[in-house]
Motif scaffolding. Structure first.
Motif, mmCIF file in Angstrom:
data_model
loop_
_atom_site.group_PDB
_atom_site.id
_atom_site.type_symbol
_atom_site.label_atom_id
_atom_site.label_comp_id
_atom_site.label_asym_id
_atom_site.label_seq_id
_atom_site.Cartn_x
_atom_site.Cartn_y
_atom_site.Cartn_z
ATOM 1 N N PHE A 85 -7.548 9.597 9.911
ATOM 2 C CA PHE A 85 -6.861 8.510 10.586
ATOM 3 C C PHE A 85 -5.606 9.095 11.221
ATOM 4 C CE2 PHE A 85 -3.356 5.278 9.921
ATOM 5 C CZ PHE A 85 -3.562 4.654 11.152
ATOM 6 N N GLN A 86 -5.540 9.036 12.550
ATOM 7 C CA GLN A 86 -4.396 9.590 13.284
ATOM 8 C C GLN A 86 -3.742 8.476 14.086
ATOM 9 O OE1 GLN A 86 -4.677 13.559 15.027
ATOM 10 N NE2 GLN A 86 -3.836 12.779 16.938
ATOM 11 N N PRO A 87 -2.585 8.003 13.643
ATOM 12 C CA PRO A 87 -1.888 6.955 14.407
ATOM 13 C C PRO A 87 -1.278 7.526 15.675
ATOM 14 C CG PRO A 87 -0.570 7.633 12.527
ATOM 15 C CD PRO A 87 -1.879 8.360 12.403
ATOM 16 N N ILE A 93 -3.140 7.427 21.882
ATOM 17 C CA ILE A 93 -4.297 6.770 21.282
ATOM 18 C C ILE A 93 -4.147 6.779 19.762
ATOM 19 C CG2 ILE A 93 -5.792 7.473 23.188
ATOM 20 C CD1 ILE A 93 -7.070 9.511 21.337
ATOM 21 N N THR A 94 -4.733 5.749 19.136
ATOM 22 C CA THR A 94 -4.882 5.689 17.686
ATOM 23 C C THR A 94 -6.360 5.812 17.384
ATOM 24 O OG1 THR A 94 -2.939 4.263 17.446
ATOM 25 C CG2 THR A 94 -4.511 4.276 15.636
ATOM 26 N N LEU A 95 -6.727 6.650 16.412
ATOM 27 C CA LEU A 95 -8.145 6.988 16.267
ATOM 28 C C LEU A 95 -8.558 7.108 14.816
ATOM 29 C CD1 LEU A 95 -8.422 10.278 15.444
ATOM 30 C CD2 LEU A 95 -7.544 10.499 17.757
ATOM 31 N N LEU A 96 -9.860 6.925 14.609
ATOM 32 C CA LEU A 96 -10.571 7.272 13.385
ATOM 33 C C LEU A 96 -11.606 8.318 13.755
ATOM 34 C CD1 LEU A 96 -11.277 3.735 11.844
ATOM 35 C CD2 LEU A 96 -9.413 5.292 11.259
ATOM 36 N N ASN A 154 -1.316 0.433 15.302
ATOM 37 C CA ASN A 154 -1.320 1.127 14.015
ATOM 38 C C ASN A 154 -1.464 0.143 12.864
ATOM 39 O OD1 ASN A 154 -1.011 3.567 15.345
ATOM 40 N ND2 ASN A 154 1.209 3.611 15.082
ATOM 41 N N ARG A 155 -0.853 -1.016 12.985
ATOM 42 C CA ARG A 155 -0.984 -2.042 11.945
ATOM 43 C C ARG A 155 -2.408 -2.589 11.859
ATOM 44 N NH1 ARG A 155 4.402 -3.861 13.414
ATOM 45 N NH2 ARG A 155 3.476 -5.306 14.917
ATOM 46 N N GLN A 156 -3.133 -2.599 12.955
ATOM 47 C CA GLN A 156 -4.530 -3.029 12.916
ATOM 48 C C GLN A 156 -5.396 -2.042 12.146
ATOM 49 O OE1 GLN A 156 -5.903 -3.672 16.914
ATOM 50 N NE2 GLN A 156 -4.319 -5.195 17.384
#
Length: 415
Positions: A85-87, A93-96, A154-156
Motif C-alpha cells: 500500500f503506497q499512499p 497516485i495512491t495504489l495497491l 488516502n483515507r479511503q
C-alpha cells in the motif's frame, strides 16, 4: 488470419498458467463488503478506447476486480507473495500492488504484478498547471485542493487495508504470512531500472518501484549478495546488483545511483543483514554465475571473497602479523638450545683438532702474534709523542726483530 493467430497465442498463454483455486464469494450484504470503488488497473484491460474504472472487493479467499459482468480479474490470497500500500506522497497516485507467485491473465496479458490505483490529479490538469508565484492566490488555492484530495484518497484506502490485514491474521491464512507493506520514502533513492530514471524505495521485506512500468519488486530474503559497482573516487554515480541464491536467475541491476546516496544504501544493507561488496568495474554476471554453478565444492561463506578488494592485502597483513606474534614452542626451543650446544662443542673440538694454528704446521703461535701486536703498538706510540721518540721506537723494534730471543742470548754468549 491475424485474428486466428492472436486467438492461438492467447490460448497458449492461458494453457501455461498455473491453475488457481476457485474464488469463494462473500454472501453478506453490500454495505458489509470490504471494497474500493473507482479504481483503475495495471496492466490495463484491453479492448477499450479509454480507461474505465472498476471495483475491488475482498472476498473469503481472494480479491475480485470487476469492470463489467464480462470483465473480471480474480487474485487469490494464496497466490499473493507480497502486498503493498503506497499512499500519495511523492507521486500523484495512491495504489495497491500485488506481486504474485504465479502469473495470471489480465485481459490478454500474462503478468505477475497487478496494481489498482487512483490518480490524485488528472494528467491533463497537472500539465496545465503553471507555477507562477509562491504568493499567487490561485496557486495557493490549487495546492490546498491537491493536499485535501490526497488526504481524502488516502483515507479511503486505509480502512480497506486495515480490514484486509485483519482477515490475513486468521489461522486459515497464517501460512501465507501476508501483510500490506508501505515503502519507506525516506530511505528511497533515484536510479535507472528499465528505461528511465525512477524513485526506488525499500519496504520491510523488499526493494520496490511501483510507479513506472516495468515494476520492480525484489524480495530481500531471496538475495544472496549485493555488489556495488563503479565505486571509485571521481565517480558521480554507481550501480547496484542483486544476486540471488538461485544462480539460474538473472541478477537485478539498478544503474546511475547518485554517489551521495552510497552511505545511506550501505546503512540500509547492514540493517537488512545483506552482505555487500564494492567493485570499481562492472562485472559480467552471466559468466560469474555460470562459474559459481560449476563450483559446488567451495564453501558458501568464502565463494564471494574474490569480490573483496582488500582480500589480498588482508592476507599479507595477517601473515606479517603472524610472523610478528610468532612464539616458538617448547620443542622448538629445546632443539634450538641443542643446536647452540652442538655449535659450542664443534668450536672447542675444531680448536683442538683442525682449527688450531700449531707450530708443527709452520704457523705462528698465539704468544708470537700477541707479542707482534704489542710491538706494533709500541712502534706507533701515542699521538702526543714527538717524531724523534717514534723514530727511536722503530729502531728498537727492528733490533728486536733481528734477535727475537733478546738480551738473555747475548749474556749467554758472553759467559
Amino acid at each position: 488470419m491475424k485474428i486466428l493467430q492472436k486467438g492461438v497465442l492467447e490460448r497458449a498463454k492461458r494453457a501455461s498458467l498455473v491453475s488457481q483455486e476457485k474464488l469463494q464469494v462473500h454472501d453478506g450484504l453490500t454495505r458489509d463488503r470490504i471494497q474500493l470503488l473507482d479504481l483503475w488497473i495495471r496492466p490495463a484491460l484491453s479492448g477499450r478506447g479509454r480507461k474505465v474504472s472498476g471495483t475491488l472487493v475482498a472476498h473469503v479467499n481472494g480479491f475480485q476486480y470487476t469492470v463489467s459482468k464480462s470483465e473480471k480479474v480474480d487474485i487469490m490470497f494464496g497466490n499473493i507473495k507480497h502486498a503493498f500500500f503506497q499512499p500519495a506522497e511523492r507521486d500523484m497516485i495512491t495504489l495497491l500492488h500485488f506481486h504474485l507467485y504465479n502469473e495470471i491473465m489480465v485481459g490478454k496479458k500474462k503478468t505477475r504484478d497487478v496494481q489498482f490505483y487512483i490518480e490524485v490529479m488528472d494528467a491533463v490538469d497537472s500539465i496545465g498547471l503553471k507555477r507562477r508565484s509562491v504568493w499567487d492566490p490561485d496557486e495557493i488555492e490549487e495546492e490546498q485542493r491537491e493536499r485535501a484530495r490526497r488526504r481524502e484518497i488516502n483515507r479511503q484506502f486505509e480502512p480497506f487495508v486495515r480490514r484486509v490485514d485483519s482477515i490475513w491474521t486468521k489461522p486459515r491464512f497464517n501460512q501465507h504470512a501476508l501483510q500490506f507493506e508501505t515503502p519507506l520514502q525516506k530511505l528511497g533513492f533515484n536510479g535507472v531500472h528499465g528505461r528511465t530514471t525512477c524513485f526506488i524505495a525499500p519496504s520491510p521485506s523488499c526493494l520496490v518501484q511501483l510507479i513506472d512500468a516495468p515494476f520492480l519488486v525484489t524480495s530481500l530474503r531471496e538475495v544472496d549478495i549485493v555488489c556495488l559497482e563503479r565505486v571509485a573516487l571521481g565517480q558521480k554515480s554507481f550501480d547496484m546488483v542483486f544476486v540471488f541464491h538461485d544462480y539460474t536467475r538473472d541478477v537485478v541491476r539498478i544503474e546511475v545511483i547518485p554517489m551521495t546516496d552510497l552511505d545511506k544504501i550501505k546503512d540500509w544493507l547492514n540493517d537488512c543483514s545483506l552482505k555487500y561488496y564494492e567493485s570499481k568495474l562492472n562485472l559480467n554476471w552471466r559468466k560469474v554465475l555460470k562459474t559459481m554453478m560449476n563450483d559446488q565444492e567451495s564453501e558458501t561463506n568464502d565463494r564471494w571473497e574474490f569480490l573483496n578488494p582488500d582480500a589480498s592485502d588482508s592476507g599479507s597483513e595477517s601473515s606479517e602479523t603472524e610472523d610478528d606474534q610468532y612464539e616458538p614452542s617448547d620443542l622448538e626451543t629445546g632443539s634450538e638450545s641443542n643446536d647452540e650446544g652442538s655449535d659450542d662443542e664443534s668450536v672447542v673440538i675444531s680448536g683442538d683438532d683442525d682449527g688450531g694454528l700449531d707450530e708443527d704446521d709452520g704457523g705462528e703461535s698465539w704468544d708470537e702474534m700477541e707479542r707482534k701486536a704489542k710491538d706494533a703498538d709500541a712502534e706507533m706510540g701515542s699521538e702526543s709523542d714527538s717524531e724523534d721518540e717514534r723514530q727511536r721506537r722503530r729502531e728498537k723494534a727492528k733490533a728486536k726483530s733481528r734477535h727475537p730471543s733478546g738480551a738473555p742470548q747475548k749474556r749467554q754468549r758472553l759467559n
